[in-house]
Design an enzyme around this catalytic site. Structure first.
Site, PDB file in Angstrom:
ATOM      1  CG  ASP A  79      -0.268  -0.117   2.539  1.00  0.00           C
ATOM      2  OD1 ASP A  79       0.723  -0.867   2.637  1.00  0.00           O
ATOM      3  OD2 ASP A  79      -0.708   0.543   3.501  1.00  0.00           O
ATOM      4  CD  GLU A 137       2.995  -0.943   7.534  1.00  0.00           C
ATOM      5  OE1 GLU A 137       3.225  -0.858   8.756  1.00  0.00           O
ATOM      6  OE2 GLU A 137       3.115   0.043   6.766  1.00  0.00           O
ATOM      7  CD  GLU A 138       2.480   3.271   5.379  1.00  0.00           C
ATOM      8  OE1 GLU A 138       2.475   3.618   6.571  1.00  0.00           O
ATOM      9  OE2 GLU A 138       3.504   3.199   4.693  1.00  0.00           O
ATOM     10  CG  HIS A 363       5.209   7.827   6.423  1.00  0.00           C
ATOM     11  ND1 HIS A 363       4.236   7.474   7.325  1.00  0.00           N
ATOM     12  CD2 HIS A 363       5.641   6.650   5.894  1.00  0.00           C
ATOM     13  CE1 HIS A 363       4.104   6.146   7.347  1.00  0.00           C
ATOM     14  NE2 HIS A 363       4.961   5.634   6.487  1.00  0.00           N
TER      15      HIS A 363
HETATM   16 NI    NI Z   1       6.559   1.139   5.557  1.00  0.00          NI
END
Ligand code: NI
Length: 393
Positions: A79, A137-138, A363
């Site tokens: 993702d 996952e995020e 991020h």
């Molecule tokens: Ni990651």
């Protein structure tokens, strides 16, 4: 032991092209439809038995060896993030507001590379490799969704391995520590109820805002006074909501935040204390407080024997310039669910982009990584898996 460096190197163009394609078309949590389609097609082409729609958009594939042996789980996450990309690469995100800003595009490409290299040696495989391409996952929910649909059964893995491209390390350095390397994460909410009043007459009400301030401060004493100084804990209140205007003392105040810990014991102690503090500080102020929490992930814990085995393996690779045996972060990762009660290793592959003059971490809207790490990641992960299931020299 076969040296997979040359084979991974031969895949270089493909690894990069695939990563860039995924990078152009990022998909966020549980919407990884295009990505999952690409993954499933590639795995089918290699002759693997593929299952799609596991945990909504997850893909599981089994590479069955010619002889019996252990089952090794290889996990990759697929993702992207709800971030608007600020890079102007030719392969930058084509979807406004979405971006692969953590390197999961690279993880997906690497795991497909591993599948390709190992499927070419199927005849020498004793055991099987279970490839798990995970969504979401995020948001910390993809692994659980797949576990709920039985990914840890039939066959149950004997060992789990996975990697994360890691920009705090330069290319060539590998982070591979024993024990807990990433924290478990829990989200919490506290609702404090007092009694509203005119702001000019605080004595006629019970102010939940003042009470909230005391609770926020008191929570920090858990870290400094209750936890063994040799342990690690983070309690962060990240959202404080109360009131609508300047002349009204509100009826309620709400706090939201996260707790990070490397062990369940420390985490549980933190919550025991948070509950007592919230309720009893509130009571002292004449308010009431309710604490609610949800554990998103458990800590990522590397098994010492498995870790040692991979370390010695990685040291034989000339591209690996240093093993960082202390690489730990309070960040969390739901790969932990695939390692729960199963020996496993999760390691960090140094990938800081040398082209960037300023450092942009994971991020960040300008995140990017050194694509040489795709080849190194593929060769290390393939060697790691092969060390369990490859029977030839
Ligand atoms: Ni990651």
């Amino acid at each position: 032991m076969i040296d997979f460096r040359a084979q991974a190197d031969a895949l270089s163009e493909k690894l990069i092209a695939r990563r860039r394609d995924l990078h152009r078309h990022p998909e966020t949590a549980f919407e990884e439809v295009r990505t999952a389609g690409i993954v499933a097609d590639a795995l089918r082409e290699l002759g693997l038995e593929v299952q799609t729609g596991v945990g909504k958009t997850g893909v599981v594939a089994i590479l069955e060896g010619s002889q019996d042996g252990p089952t090794i789980l290889v996990r990759a996450d697929m993702d992207a993030l709800p971030i608007h990309e600020e890079n102007d690469f030719e392969y930058a995100s084509q979807t406004a507001g979405k971006m692969h800003a953590c390197g999961h595009d690279g993880h997906t490409s690497i795991a497909l590379g591993v599948a390709e290299l190992l499927s070419a040696r199927r005849d020498s495989l004793a055991g099987r490799v279970k490839f798990v391409f995970q969504p979401a996952e995020e948001v910390g929910r993809g692994a659980q969704a797949m576990v709920d649909e039985g990914v840890m059964r039939d066959p149950r893995p004997d060992v789990t391995v996975g990697l994360h491209l890691w920009n705090s390390l330069p290319y060539g350095e590998i982070g591979i520590a024993d024990g807990a390397i990433m924290a478990g994460a829990t989200v919490f909410h506290v609702k404090i109820t007092g009694k509203g009043s005119h702001a000019a007459s605080p004595h006629l009400g019970i102010d939940p805002v003042v009470c909230a301030a005391q609770i926020i401060g008191a929570f920090q004493t858990i870290v400094s006074r209750n936890i063994d100084p040799m342990d690690t804990l983070v309690i962060s209140v990240t959202k404080v909501n109360a009131g609508d205007t300047h002349n009204v003392i509100p009826q309620t105040a709400e706090l939201t935040g996260t707790v990070r810990a490397f062990s369940r014991q420390v985490r549980d102690l933190a919550f025991e204390r948070m509950k007592t503090i919230a309720e009893q500080v509130a009571a002292a102020f004449g308010c009431s407080a309710e604490l609610h929490y949800e554990h998103l992930t458990i800590p990522v814990v590397n098994n010492p024997q498995t870790t040692e085995k991979l370390r010695s393996l990685f040291l034989t690779q000339p591209e690996v310039t240093r093993l960082d045996v202390n690489a730990r972060t309070m960040g969390s990762e739901d790969v932990s669910l695939f390692m729960d009660d199963i020996p496993g290793v999760y390691f960090f592959v140094g990938a800081r982009d040398p082209q960037q003059t300023e450092y942009y971490g994971h991020h960040h809207p300008r995140f990017s990584f050194d694509e040489r790490a795709l080849v190194l990641g593929t060769s290390l992960l393939t060697s790691a898996v092969a060390s369990y299931v490859l029977s030839e020299g």
